[in-house]
Every structure is written in structure tokens, then in C-alpha cells.
Design a protein around this motif. Structure first.
Motif, PDB file in Angstrom:
ATOM      1  N   GLY A 201       0.724  -1.130  -0.095  1.00  0.00           N
ATOM      2  CA  GLY A 201      -0.144   0.118   0.194  1.00  0.00           C
ATOM      3  C   GLY A 201       0.701   1.540  -0.089  1.00  0.00           C
ATOM      4  O   GLY A 201       2.131   1.126   0.134  1.00  0.00           O
ATOM      5  N   VAL A 222      -6.970   0.982   6.900  1.00  0.00           N
ATOM      6  CA  VAL A 222      -6.376   1.661   5.809  1.00  0.00           C
ATOM      7  C   VAL A 222      -7.056   2.785   5.360  1.00  0.00           C
ATOM      8  O   VAL A 222      -6.617   3.876   5.105  1.00  0.00           O
ATOM      9  N   VAL A 235      -9.169  -2.290  -3.582  1.00  0.00           N
ATOM     10  CA  VAL A 235      -8.197  -3.112  -3.307  1.00  0.00           C
ATOM     11  C   VAL A 235      -7.969  -4.255  -4.512  1.00  0.00           C
ATOM     12  O   VAL A 235      -8.957  -4.657  -5.065  1.00  0.00           O
ATOM     13  N   ALA A 271      -0.362   0.559  -6.288  1.00  0.00           N
ATOM     14  CA  ALA A 271      -0.406   0.554  -4.745  1.00  0.00           C
ATOM     15  C   ALA A 271       0.445   1.459  -3.801  1.00  0.00           C
ATOM     16  O   ALA A 271       0.185   1.897  -2.802  1.00  0.00           O
ATOM     17  N   ASP A 290      -5.661   0.965  -4.144  1.00  0.00           N
ATOM     18  CA  ASP A 290      -5.080   1.505  -2.635  1.00  0.00           C
ATOM     19  C   ASP A 290      -4.347   0.601  -2.062  1.00  0.00           C
ATOM     20  O   ASP A 290      -3.282   0.766  -1.142  1.00  0.00           O
ATOM     21  N   LEU A 291      -4.509  -0.786  -2.491  1.00  0.00           N
ATOM     22  CA  LEU A 291      -3.613  -1.995  -1.799  1.00  0.00           C
ATOM     23  C   LEU A 291      -3.971  -3.092  -2.855  1.00  0.00           C
ATOM     24  O   LEU A 291      -4.733  -3.234  -3.884  1.00  0.00           O
TER      25      LEU A 291
END
Length: 398
Positions: A201, A222, A235, A271, A290-291
Motif C-alpha cells: 500500500g 487503511v 483493493v 498501490a 489503494d492496496l
């Protein structure tokens, strides 16, 4: 250890070995490069010269101390960025001939052969520490192989000549050629690891990333760290049966899941960067990632760690053997510390921030455009990552 970098595999016709695959990949019967994917080596349109480090010691010493050795390892008469870029562009161009042809191993063999040939004339003494391909019985550069003259600066290499062989074979988005260079001894020798748990991340999430955390606990943490609502968190997860439960649990939190088939390295790099970091992103996609979460290839995990050392961000990585044979290989490797069940950060796997990395697009993807023709020539896009304050440049060759 095999003396050559390219391991023999069985091709679809039943012939075995390097000669069969390379003959098909680059011989007279190889397809011409399609007009859409053809590329020529030409003029660099990179906006800024890649940084170099002066190798001459100011105090007249012989370079035997660690700091001086590291500087020398990252110095050259040319520049490591240009070398890395030429290698990945050569591999990308070689594999591009096989886009849409359904020949995974042949495309991979073409990329490996081109990159290996480039290494032999690159003027560096390169040891392959990480080479993708063994777990798939595909052509690959064998870990432990050293290529180049002994008199040149010694470097570690992590490489995937063709990240996304199926993407090339089926003409799908996201295939890359990738290479990272670091001073000798900087990369943990996990070349025999096949799989790795990954949680990657941006910098703001560094304090809350925990591989052992459940989605119910991690996703809200997160989101809070990034300053977004959970329903806006995105994600990336590889679409595999082993991730069915993970995907369901992430969705239960209200977060979005972006499923992808292959090519997790692109999503790892996305990410690592903060939302809206326009200088970092290549502007190929407007959708934030984001992840990156899940189990994927270990070589790509090491390459992700190399990218983190330049870009920043956060990575939690853990070797995740999928078979007893893989577990035994790691446990019995005398060159490794205890790694099974251990969670590593990027700095543990890549023990320097003096990393140079090049990624070249083969087919269009979220990170880079693929090889294509245009009115004034042919276009190749390469993302260069340099240790100079985490700089990155998208360069084109035409």
C-alpha cells in the motif's frame, strides 16, 4: 547449477530444450512483428537524464570500504538506467512478435534470450538473484548465474523478462518486461521461492499494514489512514480460487475489489503511491489502487520490494510455499536465513535504496502503453525508477 541462464523446458510440440524454443522464437519461421506491436530501437524521448554517481574515490582510496563499493556498483561510464532500459526494451520487442499467437513458452523464451544476450554485452558483472519462470516450467534466467566480465562492477539482478506470458499469448493488457539492478549482495536470494503473501500500500498506510490482520480489521484502518471512506477504498486481488474467501471478506467490509488475472507487479506499483500522485503515476489509469493483497509469485514480490525502495510506500511480504517440496527447498537452502512463516518489509529483502529499475510495456496496461507503430516510427514505453530522491521517468523510444 546449469551453466547457461536459460533452463530447458518442454515446448508444445514435445521437443525439449533451449534450441527448440529459441529456434521457434527467433528463427526464420518466427512471425513478423505485427504493425501494432512492432518496435525499433531509436531516439530516446526521456525528459530527464538518468542520475549517475561518480565512481572515483575523492580520497584516493581503492574502493574497498562498503560505502565506496556501493557507489562504484551504481556507477558506470554510461548509466545504469540506460542499461536497464535497453535490456527490458530488447526483451519486450522480442516477445512482442508473439502477441496473440497462443505461444506462452516461445514468447517467454524470446524475451529471456534477448535479455540474456543483452547482459553479455552490457559491460556489467551481473548475478541473477531472482529469475521468474521456474514454477511454471517456463524459460527463465537461473538464479546464481553470473553473466558479464569479472572486471566490471558486480551487481545483483532481479528480473522477469516477460511478466505476463499468458497476457502476451492471448493479447491481453498488462504484459511487461522488468529488471532491477542493485549492488552485489543487496538482494535476498529467494530465487527458489515460488509464492509469496503480499500486502502492499501507499506510505500513509505503513503503520497499519499487517499480513495477519483480517479484512474486517485492516480495511477500516487503511481507509482511516488514507482519509477516505471504506466504500471508496479499492483493493486489487488476483482472481484465483485461493482468494475467494479473501475477496468475499473484503467486499463484506464495503470496500471495492479490483480482480485481475495476471500481472500483479503493475498493481503493486500503483498501490505503492498515494492517490493523486500525478508525478508518480503514468496516467494510464484514472482508477486508484489503494492496496494489493493476496498470494502471488515470489519473484514479483521481490521486484515489488525493489520498487518500494525507490518509490516509498509500504510492503509486507512473506514466503508462502504451496507445496511440501517448495517448503523443503527454502528450509534446506544454506544461503538463506529462516524465511518460512517470516514477514519481511521491503528493506529486508532489498537491503539498499540504491536500486535502479526499468519496466517496459509489451501490451497496453494500467501502468504503461504497449509496443506499437505510429506515423513517425514505433513507440516503446519504459518506466525508469532511480534512487535519486525516488524519481521516475516515462521514456519513449521510436
Amino acid at each position: 547449477m546449469r551453466p547457461t541462464g536459460l533452463t530447458p523446458v518442454t515446448d508444445p510440440d514435445g521437443a525439449v530444450g533451449r534450441e527448440s524454443l529459441i529456434a521457434r522464437a527467433s528463427g526464420p519461421s518466427a512471425p513478423a512483428v505485427s504493425n501494432r506491436h512492432e518496435a525499433g530501437v531509436g531516439i530516446s524521448l526521456c525528459s530527464t537524464a538518468f542520475p549517475t554517481i561518480e565512481c572515483k574515490a575523492m580520497d584516493g582510496s581503492d574502493g574497498s570500504n562498503p560505502e565506496e563499493a556501493e557507489k562504484r556498483a551504481m556507477s558506470t561510464e554510461g548509466d545504469w538506467g540506460r542499461i536497464a532500459r535497453r535490456l527490458t526494451e530488447a526483451a519486450a520487442q522480442a516477445s512482442a512478435r508473439w502477441v496473440g499467437k497462443g505461444e506462452n513458452d516461445v514468447a517467454d523464451a524470446a524475451a529471456v534470450e534477448a535479455l540474456e544476450n543483452g547482459l553479455r554485452t552490457a559491460g556489467i558483472n551481473a548475478t541473477i538473484v531472482i529469475g521468474e519462470g521456474e514454477k511454471d516450467d517456463a524459460p527463465y534466467l537461473v538464479p546464481g548465474t553470473t553473466i558479464g566480465p569479472d572486471t566490471s562492477p558486480a551487481l545483483d539482478i532481479a528480473v522477469d523478462p516477460l511478466e505476463g506470458t499468458t497476457l502476451v499469448a492471448e493479447d491481453r493488457p498488462g504484459a511487461l518486461s522488468v529488471l532491477a539492478l542493485a549492488p552485489a549482495g543487496a538482494l535476498m536470494p529467494l530465487g527458489r521461492a515460488f509464492y509469496m503473501k503480499k500486502l502492499i500500500g501507499p506510505p500513509a498506510a505503513a503503520d497499519v499494514l499487517r499480513l495477519e490482520a483480517s479484512p474486517e480489521r485492516l480495511v477500516p484502518a487503511v481507509a482511516e489512514a488514507l482519509g477516505v471512506v471504506v466504500s471508496d477504498l479499492r483493493v486489487a486481488v488476483q482472481e484465483r480460487p485461493r482468494h475467494d474467501s479473501l475477496v468475499a471478506s473484503i467486499r463484506d467490509t464495503g470496500a471495492q475489489v479490483h480482480l485481475f488475472g495476471e500481472g500483479d507487479l503493475s498493481f503493486a506499483l500503483l498501490a505503492l503511491q498515494e492517490r493523486g500522485d500525478g508525478d508518480a503515476r503514468t496516467q494510464r489509469t484514472e482508477v486508484p489502487i489503494d492496496l494489493l493483497w493476496g498470494i502471488g509469485g515470489a519473484p514479483e514480490g521481490i521486484l515489488s520490494a525493489a520498487a518500494q525502495r525507490v518509490l516509498g510506500g509500504a510492503a509486507r511480504l512473506q514466503p508462502a510455499p504451496r507445496s511440501e517440496a517448495e517448503r523443503r527447498r527454502l528450509e534446506d537452502d544454506s544461503d538463506l536465513p529462516e524465511v518460512v512463516g517470516q514477514t519481511f518489509r521491503a528493506r529486508d529483502l532489498v537491503q539498499t535504496d540504491r536500486v535502479v529499475m526499468a519496466l517496459t510495456g509489451v501490451t497496453d496496461g494500467p501502468l504503461l502503453g504497449g509496443i506499437r507503430s505510429q506515423d513517425d516510427g514505433h513507440r516503446v514505453e519504459t518506466l525508469l525508477l532511480t534512487p535519486d530522491e525516488g524519481r521516475r521517468r516515462v521514456c519513449t523510444t521510436q
